[in-house]
Design an enzyme around this catalytic site. Structure first.
Site, PDB file in Angstrom:
ATOM      1  N   ASP A  29      15.616 -36.139  19.075  1.00 31.48           N
ATOM      2  CA  ASP A  29      15.536 -36.335  17.631  1.00 31.48           C
ATOM      3  C   ASP A  29      14.089 -36.053  17.258  1.00 31.48           C
ATOM      4  O   ASP A  29      13.208 -36.875  17.498  1.00 31.48           O
ATOM      5  CB  ASP A  29      15.944 -37.775  17.291  1.00 31.48           C
ATOM      6  CG  ASP A  29      15.754 -38.110  15.809  1.00 31.48           C
ATOM      7  OD1 ASP A  29      15.330 -37.225  15.041  1.00 31.48           O
ATOM      8  OD2 ASP A  29      16.031 -39.265  15.435  1.00 31.48           O
ATOM      9  N   LYS A  91       6.992 -32.057  10.183  1.00 28.69           N
ATOM     10  CA  LYS A  91       8.335 -31.527   9.920  1.00 28.69           C
ATOM     11  C   LYS A  91       8.473 -31.040   8.481  1.00 28.69           C
ATOM     12  O   LYS A  91       9.247 -30.133   8.198  1.00 28.69           O
ATOM     13  CB  LYS A  91       9.361 -32.627  10.214  1.00 28.69           C
ATOM     14  CG  LYS A  91      10.801 -32.148  10.318  1.00 28.69           C
ATOM     15  CD  LYS A  91      11.655 -33.287  10.832  1.00 28.69           C
ATOM     16  CE  LYS A  91      13.124 -32.992  10.842  1.00 28.69           C
ATOM     17  NZ  LYS A  91      13.859 -34.155  11.387  1.00 28.69           N
ATOM     18  N   GLU A 188      21.502 -33.659  12.267  1.00 29.08           N
ATOM     19  CA  GLU A 188      21.271 -35.073  12.598  1.00 29.08           C
ATOM     20  C   GLU A 188      22.471 -35.968  12.291  1.00 29.08           C
ATOM     21  O   GLU A 188      22.870 -36.778  13.137  1.00 29.08           O
ATOM     22  CB  GLU A 188      20.008 -35.573  11.881  1.00 29.08           C
ATOM     23  CG  GLU A 188      18.743 -35.018  12.531  1.00 29.08           C
ATOM     24  CD  GLU A 188      17.532 -35.048  11.619  1.00 29.08           C
ATOM     25  OE1 GLU A 188      17.595 -35.697  10.567  1.00 29.08           O
ATOM     26  OE2 GLU A 188      16.523 -34.404  11.969  1.00 29.08           O
ATOM     27  N   ASP A 210      21.728 -40.974   6.065  1.00 25.94           N
ATOM     28  CA  ASP A 210      20.519 -40.956   6.905  1.00 25.94           C
ATOM     29  C   ASP A 210      19.276 -40.887   6.038  1.00 25.94           C
ATOM     30  O   ASP A 210      18.981 -39.850   5.449  1.00 25.94           O
ATOM     31  CB  ASP A 210      20.572 -39.758   7.863  1.00 25.94           C
ATOM     32  CG  ASP A 210      19.326 -39.659   8.752  1.00 25.94           C
ATOM     33  OD1 ASP A 210      18.339 -40.389   8.523  1.00 25.94           O
ATOM     34  OD2 ASP A 210      19.340 -38.829   9.678  1.00 25.94           O
TER      35      ASP A 210
HETATM   36 MG    MG Z   1      15.679 -39.201  11.584  1.00 26.83          MG
END
Ligand code: MG
Ligand code: ADP
Lengths: 613, 112
Positions: A29, A91, A188, A210
């Site tokens: 992850d 990211k 994800e 999420d």
């Molecule tokens: Mg995450």
């Protein structure tokens, strides 16, 4: 180089060595805020514990110090002192041009546009790209895991469902740069569902909500008899707990900005801590200002509402009503905020699931996927259908987008459409590939452009050109244009306009050799230490059990070599340890032979071994 | 250069041969390399009850060690030894031509 110690076998019985013992493919992850690695052991996914200062989570922060690269907590601590050498939230920059990153984040760094429009960070003594910074995070996870798991070569890396082509490509490049074969990029939320689905054997329709540090994803999934289908995805690449921090710090931001980037970073770090505390307590102090949970909730309500808007849109895409959803899975640290839980529960009319740690669930699911992709007897019954996050299309006359593959189509997939010429005698067709939901090319993201030449000159509207879009399981696209009469064709693998070019990847690969060497050194050092530990243990054991076989002088020699090796293991030099191991081996080799003979004698009931020779 | 079989190795081979029922006066040891393994080649150590055509024969202390001609090229310069260490004992190829080996050490890439 010496071979390992070997034994004799009967004629023809030499084992065929197909492969070295392989370590597992891992799931990673690669989060905006935190990164985790997991693998499947004994059929169960588990996170690598103690990755960074006792925690399974490695903060996704990289700091370039003099001569070394720090990753994780150590880097985060340096962020305040050396803001211009420390990168957090990398990211956010993956596959992005600087102007696509929110200004609040962007202004924390000195940025330059790279060769292909992608952002580059200017640091004190170097400049670097988001791909290289992400590779540092992956490399840190990899090397910390290797001390437990042995060499790691293959991984499944997760990406937000909303990531476009350029962002996915950048993530893959980072994996490659870190020396990993990226088996697959996995959405994800899909990973979270996989972790839940396999653990619980659930059935029905699930929503995965999420909310991490930098991104929000909502996925609507259907689980039927072990088959997952992603019905719809949605979300926001620029919304997460970082924005909660900004909202909470809002009233103090102006003052901090006047004092410079250090003060801003300091304020944001403290805001995060206070926000996390407010998940449990009604009030806390942020740099002296008393803030209450109510105040935090008021500040973030618009942000939470924004996520709910995405949820409603995704439900609509899946032709579902909130009450049709059987369960809601919470993922990401920010789902610990009570307001988020309340709002999500209200919308769906049920309490969300959070039985798997929301921080770990994505990595665990990625590990399950990695295991499925590599297991010898790959389970065919667990089929994972992913969907395309954004529509892919072509520019047609007048700057209008013609969608070829619609968003939420399952991948891998391909679709073709036939186009024609719009002018008499037109012999070339400009193919412009775009991604997005808007109708006008100007509002979509341009992915690639190429020209198909050699079309036979015909009156307008007579030529027939098939254009095929093929999306692989990583949601990466290739486009082929083929003229029907002549068969001339041209294909592009989409080189996302915001990814690194192959040459750039090569260049950074080359410049990372410096790293490869230090990685190798670290690994050699580690294995020498392990070997030293084993031999020290064996030597001490034999001294106790068979010490009577030794002359005092021999014993003294062995003991002094034991002491020397014990000391050497504290050194950071593999060569020093190796020499000390050899010295102990050498001084104890006669002893070892006598110990072996004694063992044989005992086994043969007291006869001397030589009688059988 | 050549292949050297140490006295220690010969002594152990002798013991191991003696412990086998099939052993005859012709019996010896075959060492060599074969394809396979992640780094390209791996070592062979097998009993051999008769030589094959073209084998090279090395005699030490009355023990016969057979090497096929192709393997002999890869093993040129190698010392074939027996080592007893606290942790383990066994035969070892000390091959100067091997520049790298895989993680498990059993297969290798020769330097050409
Ligand atoms: Mg995450
Ligand atoms: N107890 C908590 N209360 C509120 N927010 C939290 C809590 N624990 C973690 N967070 C927030 O979760 C975010 C990190 O979530 P994570 O899932 O690790 O992010 P990402 O997926 O972006 O890497 C951060 O913004 C962090 O402040």
């Amino acid at each position: 180089m010496d071979s390992p110690l070997l034994d004799i076998v009967e004629p023809g019985a030499t084992p065929t060595k197909e492969k070295c013992p392989v370590s597992p493919a891992v799931g990673i992850d690669l989060g905006t805020t935190n990164s985790l690695m997991a693998w499947v052991q004994g059929g169960k996914p588990r996170c690598l514990a103690d990755v960074d200062e006792g925690s399974a989570m490695l903060p996704s922060v990289v700091s370039y110090a003099e001569g070394e690269v720090l990753v994780g907590q150590a880097a985060r601590r340096r962020a305040l002192e050396f803001p211009h050498q420390t990168i957090s939230s990398v990211k956010r920059f993956m596959g992005r041009a600087p102007n696509e990153v929110p200004p609040e984040i962007r202004k924390l760094y000195r940025l330059a546009e790279g060769d292909s429009g992608v952002a580059r960070f200017y640091l004190k003594d170097r400049d670097t790209s988001p791909v290289e910074v992400s590779a540092e995070i992956l490399r840190a996870l990899k090397s910390r895991a290797e001390s437990t798991l042995g060499p790691i070569t293959q991984a499944v890396i997760t990406v937000p469902a909303y990531f476009d082509d350029a962002q996915r490509q950048a993530t893959k490049d980072a994996g490659r740069l870190a020396g990993l074969e990226v088996l697959r990029l996995l959405n994800e939320p899909t990973a979270a569902a996989l972790a839940y689905g396999l653990d619980k054997g659930s059935q029905g329709t699930f929503a995965v909500y999420d909310l991490g540090g930098g991104t929000f994803d909502i996925s609507i999934l259907k689980l039927i008899e072990g088959v997952f289908e992603v019905k719809a995805v949605g979300g926001d690449t620029q919304l997460g707990g970082d924005d909660f921090d900004l909202a909470l710090a809002g009233p103090q931001m102006d003052a901090a900005q006047k004092s410079g980037p250090h003060a801003v970073q300091q304020l944001l770090q403290e805001a995060r801590a206070v926000k996390e505390v407010l998940s449990d307590l009604p009030e806390a102090r942020l740099q002296g200002r008393l803030v209450t949970r109510d105040e935090l909730e008021a500040a973030i309500t618009p942000l939470v509402e924004k996520t709910l808007g995405s949820v409603r849109r995704a439900l609509k895409d899946a032709a579902l009503k909130p009450q049709d959803v059987d369960g809601v899975i919470l993922v990401g640290g920010s789902t610990r905020v009570p307001l988020v839980r309340r709002k999500v529960a209200d919308l769906f009319g049920k309490e969300p699931l959070a039985d798997i740690d929301p921080d770990q669930v994505v990595a665990l699911g990625a590990a399950v996927q990695a295991d499925l992709l590599t297991a010898e007897n790959a389970r065919e019954d667990v089929l994972l259908l992913d969907v395309l996050p954004l529509s892919l299309g072509l520019e047609t006359y007048g700057g209008i987008v013609e969608k070829i593959i619609h968003r939420n189509t399952t991948v891998p997939n391909s679709a073709a459409q036939t186009f024609t010429t719009y002018a008499d005698g037109q012999t070339a067709l400009d193919v412009h590939v775009v991604q997005g939901e808007r109708e006008l090319v100007a509002d979509c993201r341009s992915l690639a452009r190429f020209v198909l030449r050699g079309i036979p000159p015909l009156p307008a509207g007579f030529a027939r050109i098939d254009i095929t879009f093929a999306v692989d399981q990583n949601a990466l696209l290739s486009v082929t244009a083929r003229e029907q009469l002549t068969g001339i064709s041209q294909t592009v693998e989409i080189k996302p306009s915001h990814g690194l070019t192959d040459e750039e990847v090569e260049r950074v690969l080359l410049s990372s050799f410096e790293h490869a060497e230090s990685d190798l050194e670290a690994r050699t050092l580690l294995s020498e230490r392990v070997e030293a530990g084993r031999i020290l243990q064996a030597a001490q054991k034999q001294l106790v059990a068979n010490g009577d076989l030794l002359e005092p002088s021999e014993r003294q020699a062995i003991e002094s070599n034991i002491a020397a090796l014990t000391l050497a293991t504290k050194s950071d030099d593999a060569g020093t340890i190796h020499l000390a191991i050899e010295a102990l081996d050498h001084s104890s080799s006669d002893f070892a032979r006598r110990v072996m003979e004694r063992g044989l004698q005992r086994a043969m009931g007291g006869h001397r071994a030589s009688e059988f020779a | 250069m050549a292949i050297t079989v140490t006295v220690q190795a010969a002594e152990q081979i002798k013991k191991k041969l003696a412990a086998r029922a099939q052993t005859t006066a012709q019996s010896g040891l075959r060492i060599g390399v074969k394809g396979g393994g992640c780094s390209g080649l791996s070592y062979v150590i097998e009993f051999a009850d008769a030589p094959r055509a073209h084998d090279r024969v090395i005699e030490v202390d009355g023990v016969k060690v057979y090497v096929d001609p192709k393997s002999a090229i890869y093993l040129d310069g190698t010392v074939f030894d027996f080592e007893t260490k606290l942790l383990q004992s066994g035969f070892v190829f000390k091959n100067p031509k091997v520049k790298s080996a895989c993680g498990c050490g059993e297969s290798f890439t020769p330097a050409v």
